[in-house]
Motif scaffolding. Structure first.
Motif, short mmCIF file in Angstrom:
data_model
loop_
_atom_site.label_atom_id
_atom_site.label_comp_id
_atom_site.label_asym_id
_atom_site.label_seq_id
_atom_site.Cartn_x
_atom_site.Cartn_y
_atom_site.Cartn_z
N GLU A 29 -31.00 -2.54 -4.11
CA GLU A 29 -29.68 -2.43 -3.47
C GLU A 29 -29.04 -1.09 -3.80
O GLU A 29 -29.20 -0.59 -4.92
CB GLU A 29 -28.76 -3.55 -3.98
CG GLU A 29 -29.11 -4.90 -3.42
CD GLU A 29 -28.10 -5.94 -3.90
OE1 GLU A 29 -26.89 -5.69 -3.84
OE2 GLU A 29 -28.57 -7.01 -4.36
N LEU A 30 -28.30 -0.55 -2.83
CA LEU A 30 -27.57 0.69 -3.05
C LEU A 30 -26.24 0.35 -3.71
O LEU A 30 -25.28 -0.04 -3.04
CB LEU A 30 -27.35 1.38 -1.70
CG LEU A 30 -26.94 2.84 -1.72
CD1 LEU A 30 -27.93 3.69 -2.49
CD2 LEU A 30 -26.82 3.37 -0.29
N LYS A 31 -26.20 0.49 -5.04
CA LYS A 31 -25.01 0.06 -5.78
C LYS A 31 -23.99 1.18 -5.91
O LYS A 31 -22.81 0.92 -6.12
CB LYS A 31 -25.41 -0.42 -7.18
CG LYS A 31 -26.23 -1.71 -7.19
CD LYS A 31 -25.31 -2.92 -7.10
CE LYS A 31 -26.04 -4.24 -7.01
NZ LYS A 31 -26.63 -4.70 -8.26
N ILE A 32 -24.46 2.43 -5.85
CA ILE A 32 -23.55 3.58 -5.97
C ILE A 32 -23.86 4.55 -4.84
O ILE A 32 -25.02 4.86 -4.58
CB ILE A 32 -23.76 4.27 -7.34
CG1 ILE A 32 -23.33 3.34 -8.47
CG2 ILE A 32 -23.03 5.60 -7.42
CD1 ILE A 32 -23.74 3.82 -9.84
N ASP A 33 -22.80 5.03 -4.17
CA ASP A 33 -22.97 5.99 -3.08
C ASP A 33 -21.72 6.87 -3.12
O ASP A 33 -20.68 6.53 -2.56
CB ASP A 33 -23.07 5.22 -1.75
CG ASP A 33 -23.43 6.13 -0.59
OD1 ASP A 33 -23.53 7.36 -0.79
OD2 ASP A 33 -23.61 5.61 0.53
N ILE A 34 -21.84 7.99 -3.87
CA ILE A 34 -20.64 8.80 -4.16
C ILE A 34 -20.95 10.29 -3.98
O ILE A 34 -22.12 10.68 -3.96
CB ILE A 34 -20.18 8.59 -5.63
CG1 ILE A 34 -21.36 8.84 -6.59
CG2 ILE A 34 -19.58 7.22 -5.84
CD1 ILE A 34 -20.97 8.91 -8.05
N VAL A 35 -19.91 11.13 -3.90
CA VAL A 35 -20.15 12.57 -3.92
C VAL A 35 -20.65 12.93 -5.32
O VAL A 35 -20.37 12.23 -6.28
CB VAL A 35 -18.87 13.39 -3.59
CG1 VAL A 35 -18.45 13.18 -2.16
CG2 VAL A 35 -17.76 13.07 -4.56
N GLY A 36 -21.43 14.03 -5.41
CA GLY A 36 -22.05 14.40 -6.68
C GLY A 36 -21.02 14.66 -7.77
O GLY A 36 -20.10 15.47 -7.60
N ARG A 37 -21.13 13.93 -8.85
CA ARG A 37 -20.26 14.10 -10.03
C ARG A 37 -20.90 13.31 -11.17
O ARG A 37 -21.90 12.61 -10.96
CB ARG A 37 -18.84 13.60 -9.75
CG ARG A 37 -18.78 12.12 -9.38
CD ARG A 37 -17.40 11.54 -9.62
NE ARG A 37 -17.22 10.22 -9.06
CZ ARG A 37 -17.70 9.08 -9.57
NH1 ARG A 37 -18.43 9.09 -10.70
NH2 ARG A 37 -17.47 7.92 -8.99
#
Ligand SMILES: Nc1ncnc2c1ncn2[C@@H]1O[C@H](COP(=O)(O)OP(=O)(O)OP(=O)(O)O)[C@@H](O)[C@H]1O
Length: 244
Positions: A223-231
């Motif tokens: 599952e895709l649990k995190i989908d964020i801008v790079g940081r």
């Protein structure tokens, strides 16, 4: 915009679901880092995005192009725009870096050209230009078997670009490399994304993903649990994907 909707993937005669309903959107020219524990589904996701594995269900759209609709493998014609780089690049060890770039992989050039090594002079110039961009000009005539791991990765990237890749999926390209070579491979990707608008999705160690990627996907049990801008990820986010 690149859109993945409800990607599901099972293996082992559909007995084991590896990717569970993955949906996301990302822009062309992004450098996306996939992070997650061993067995979370990173390689399978990369292979599905590079049209190397079929999808059980889901839609895949590139701007106006519907690559996959309701599952499937995507048309063979589109596949040349999608490169899949394995952990250990499959180069011909007895052939030079230049020849490897020129003759490509199965499916990139005709079998006759691949086996005879015949090339055209304009192809030659294009390949030399590409090798020069990646700081490999002095390695052009060195046999691939004599190159370092990082150089092999960069030759494989050049080969993908020379043969028309607009999207590169790279499976842990830094594995087994010393820290300096690993950073050089990622810097190469980063430059490519910025200057040529190539889209790169790559499985990476967390610290490299945090440092270089414009977007981070965290995968856990398919599952895709995190989908964020790079940081940098928070402690809670790391726990979510079993990397705390
Ligand atoms: N063809 C297959 N047959 C059976 N199981 C498979 C197959 N392909 C993948 N799997 C299983 O699916 C899960 C996800 O595999 P995948 O290789 O995508 O994970 P990964 O996150 O890339 O792992 P690693 O970081 O160890 O390379 C694993 O449990 C793996 O054993």
């Amino acid at each position: 915009m690149i859109k993945v909707s409800h990607l599901k993937k099972s293996v082992d005669g559909n007995k084991k679901q590896v990717l569970c309903d993955i949906s996301t959107e990302f822009a062309q020219g992004e450098l996306v880092g996939i992070v997650g524990a061993s067995g979370s589904g990173k390689s399978t996701l990369l292979r599905c995005l590079a049209l190397r594995d079929s999808w059980n269900s889901g839609d895949y759209t590139w701007n106006e192009d519907k690559l996959i609709e309701g599952g499937g493998k995507g048309s063979h014609k589109m596949r040349s725009r999608f490169a899949y780089l394995e952990q250990n690049p499959s180069l011909y060890p007895e052939r030079t870096a230049l020849k490897n770039v020129l003759i490509g992989q199965v499916g990139q050039v005709s079998a006759i050209r691949r086996f005879t090594g015949m090339v055209r002079s304009d192809d030659y110039m294009g390949a030399m230009d590409e090798l020069e961009k990646f700081g490999l000009l002095d390695k052009a005539h060195v046999k691939a078997g004599k190159l370092s791991g990082g150089e092999k990765q960069r030759v494989a990237i050049c080969r993908a670009l020379v043969h028309g890749a607009k999207f590169i999926a790279a499976d842990e390209p830094t594995i087994g490399l010393d820290p300096k070579s690993a950073e050089r491979v990622i810097e190469t990707f980063s430059q490519l994304c910025k200057t040529q608008g190539t889209t790169v999705v790559t499985a990476l160690p967390l610290e490299l993903a945090e440092k270089y990627c414009t977007r981070i996907w965290g995968v856990q049990s398919g599952e895709l649990k995190i989908d964020i801008v790079g940081r940098r990820l928070t402690a809670g986010e790391k726990r979510l994907i079993d990397l705390a």
